[in-house]
Design a protein around this motif. Structure first.
Motif, PDB file in Angstrom:
ATOM      1  N   SER A 249       0.850  -1.185   0.000  1.00  0.00           N
ATOM      2  CA  SER A 249       0.000   0.000   0.000  1.00  0.00           C
ATOM      3  C   SER A 249       0.890   1.240   0.000  1.00  0.00           C
ATOM      4  O   SER A 249       1.968   1.235   0.597  1.00  0.00           O
ATOM      5  N   PRO A 250       0.463   2.294  -0.677  1.00  0.00           N
ATOM      6  CA  PRO A 250       1.291   3.508  -0.682  1.00  0.00           C
ATOM      7  C   PRO A 250       1.311   4.173   0.688  1.00  0.00           C
ATOM      8  O   PRO A 250       0.317   4.126   1.433  1.00  0.00           O
TER       9      PRO A 250
ATOM     10  N   ARG B  25       3.424   4.790  -9.723  1.00  0.00           N
ATOM     11  CA  ARG B  25       2.603   5.811  -9.066  1.00  0.00           C
ATOM     12  C   ARG B  25       1.748   5.127  -8.000  1.00  0.00           C
ATOM     13  O   ARG B  25       1.508   3.922  -8.072  1.00  0.00           O
ATOM     14  N   PRO B  26       1.251   5.864  -7.026  1.00  0.00           N
ATOM     15  CA  PRO B  26       0.647   5.220  -5.849  1.00  0.00           C
ATOM     16  C   PRO B  26      -0.594   4.376  -6.122  1.00  0.00           C
ATOM     17  O   PRO B  26      -0.888   3.466  -5.353  1.00  0.00           O
TER      18      PRO B  26
ATOM     19  N   TRP C 169     -10.651   6.493 -12.969  1.00  0.00           N
ATOM     20  CA  TRP C 169     -10.926   5.812 -11.691  1.00  0.00           C
ATOM     21  C   TRP C 169      -9.632   5.247 -11.109  1.00  0.00           C
ATOM     22  O   TRP C 169      -8.775   4.740 -11.829  1.00  0.00           O
ATOM     23  N   ARG C 170      -9.531   5.305  -9.770  1.00  0.00           N
ATOM     24  CA  ARG C 170      -8.291   4.882  -9.082  1.00  0.00           C
ATOM     25  C   ARG C 170      -8.612   4.010  -7.874  1.00  0.00           C
ATOM     26  O   ARG C 170      -9.660   4.152  -7.246  1.00  0.00           O
ATOM     27  N   TRP C 171      -7.656   3.134  -7.556  1.00  0.00           N
ATOM     28  CA  TRP C 171      -7.749   2.261  -6.376  1.00  0.00           C
ATOM     29  C   TRP C 171      -6.426   2.287  -5.633  1.00  0.00           C
ATOM     30  O   TRP C 171      -5.350   2.393  -6.237  1.00  0.00           O
ATOM     31  N   LEU C 172      -6.477   2.163  -4.298  1.00  0.00           N
ATOM     32  CA  LEU C 172      -5.261   2.014  -3.505  1.00  0.00           C
ATOM     33  C   LEU C 172      -4.717   0.602  -3.683  1.00  0.00           C
ATOM     34  O   LEU C 172      -5.464  -0.338  -3.902  1.00  0.00           O
TER      35      LEU C 172
ATOM     36  N   ASN D 260      -2.780  14.642   2.467  1.00  0.00           N
ATOM     37  CA  ASN D 260      -3.763  13.956   1.613  1.00  0.00           C
ATOM     38  C   ASN D 260      -3.142  13.529   0.284  1.00  0.00           C
ATOM     39  O   ASN D 260      -3.779  13.569  -0.769  1.00  0.00           O
ATOM     40  N   THR D 261      -1.869  13.133   0.334  1.00  0.00           N
ATOM     41  CA  THR D 261      -1.153  12.636  -0.838  1.00  0.00           C
ATOM     42  C   THR D 261      -0.407  11.365  -0.445  1.00  0.00           C
ATOM     43  O   THR D 261      -0.291  11.045   0.750  1.00  0.00           O
ATOM     44  N   TYR D 262       0.121  10.654  -1.451  1.00  0.00           N
ATOM     45  CA  TYR D 262       0.765   9.368  -1.221  1.00  0.00           C
ATOM     46  C   TYR D 262       2.100   9.293  -1.949  1.00  0.00           C
ATOM     47  O   TYR D 262       2.293   9.922  -3.002  1.00  0.00           O
ATOM     48  N   ASP D 263       3.010   8.489  -1.390  1.00  0.00           N
ATOM     49  CA  ASP D 263       4.296   8.228  -2.042  1.00  0.00           C
ATOM     50  C   ASP D 263       4.139   7.141  -3.101  1.00  0.00           C
ATOM     51  O   ASP D 263       3.185   6.361  -3.089  1.00  0.00           O
ATOM     52  N   ASP D 264       5.118   7.074  -4.003  1.00  0.00           N
ATOM     53  CA  ASP D 264       5.157   5.994  -4.985  1.00  0.00           C
ATOM     54  C   ASP D 264       5.350   4.648  -4.287  1.00  0.00           C
ATOM     55  O   ASP D 264       5.764   4.579  -3.123  1.00  0.00           O
ATOM     56  N   ILE D 265       5.048   3.579  -5.015  1.00  0.00           N
ATOM     57  CA  ILE D 265       5.284   2.241  -4.486  1.00  0.00           C
ATOM     58  C   ILE D 265       6.271   1.497  -5.382  1.00  0.00           C
ATOM     59  O   ILE D 265       6.459   1.850  -6.552  1.00  0.00           O
TER      60      ILE D 265
END
Length: 235
Positions: free
Chosen positions: A27-28, A124-125, A232-235, A49-54
């Motif tokens: 998970s990011p 990308r996350p 559309w996006r998913w974690l 409210n942002t995420y790092d790359d994985i």
């Protein structure tokens, strides 16, 4: 047979690459800054409210009884020249990562005709829908369902003229002096026309985001229709 598509080619069909197993999917990491204040319990937290790359690591192997070094050269050329491309695994063909190979690949020759190697993807996350079709919205008050698990950043084409007010749920965007069409791109946070002319000066408000679940899209002014590329996006 496990495989992955990357840069327009398939690991098994084009190169005969065997995959040891499904890669671990992390998970990011959410970007939250903390500040320790003496005399205060716990830390102050500032959520961006942002995420790092994985990072995804795929353990691979390849066999070639004719010319293994040439096959390895072909694999390296494919992975490194693809740049940032869609990455789709055969076990989840309806979703994709946006990925790039940035690390050196260590090809370990186990036998004369057999080599093992890890492919390390910087992604990308989020995962994205492979099918990202344009949606036509012909009337104000249309409900759009986001099937993802996080907010999407859509691209919206608005056809109309004059002053227009667009409302998505509780967020409102105003446009001044529209002529025929204006494009609102939330991915790059830019507003422009078909010729690429910058129209940010005509826009007031935050760029669109579609929350998971139902979203109501409304407008006022002389609007003929709108088109939505949802992303559309998913974690």
């Amino acid at each position: 047979m496990l495989s992955f598509d990357f840069g327009g080619k398939n690991s098994w069909d084009n190169f005969g690459i065997l995959i040891a197993g499904r890669p671990d999917i992390p998970s990011p990491k959410r970007r939250v800054n903390t500040i320790n204040i003496p005399g205060r319990d716990s830390d102050l937290r500032f959520d961006e409210n942002t995420y790092d790359d994985i990072i995804l690591t795929v353990e691979c192997s390849v066999k070639d009884t004719h010319n293994l070094p040439d096959k390895i050269d072909d694999i390296k050329a494919w992975l490194f020249t693809a740049g940032e491309s869609d990455l789709i695994f055969s076990f989840q063909p309806d979703k994709k990562y946006i990925a790039q190979v940035v690390n050196a690949i260590d090809f370990k020759q186990v036998y004369k005709y057999f080599s093992e190697f890890p492919v390390i993807f910087n992604c990308r996350p989020f995962k994205y829908a492979v099918e990202n079709d344009m949606m036509n919205i012909i009337s104000s008050g249309t409900a759009v369902m986001n099937p993802g698990t996080v907010e999407s950043e859509p691209v919206m084409n608005i056809y109309g003229s004059g002053d227009i007010v667009l409302k998505v749920n509780d967020e409102q965007i105003s446009f001044k002096g529209v002529t025929e069409k204006i494009i609102v791109n939330s991915v790059i946070q830019d507003c422009y026309d078909d010729a690429g002319n910058n129209l940010n000066a005509k826009m007031a408000g935050e760029f669109l985001k579609l929350k998971p679940g139902e979203n109501i899209i409304e407008w006022s002014g002389d609007v003929v229709k709108a088109e939505l590329l949802p992303n559309w996006r998913w974690l």
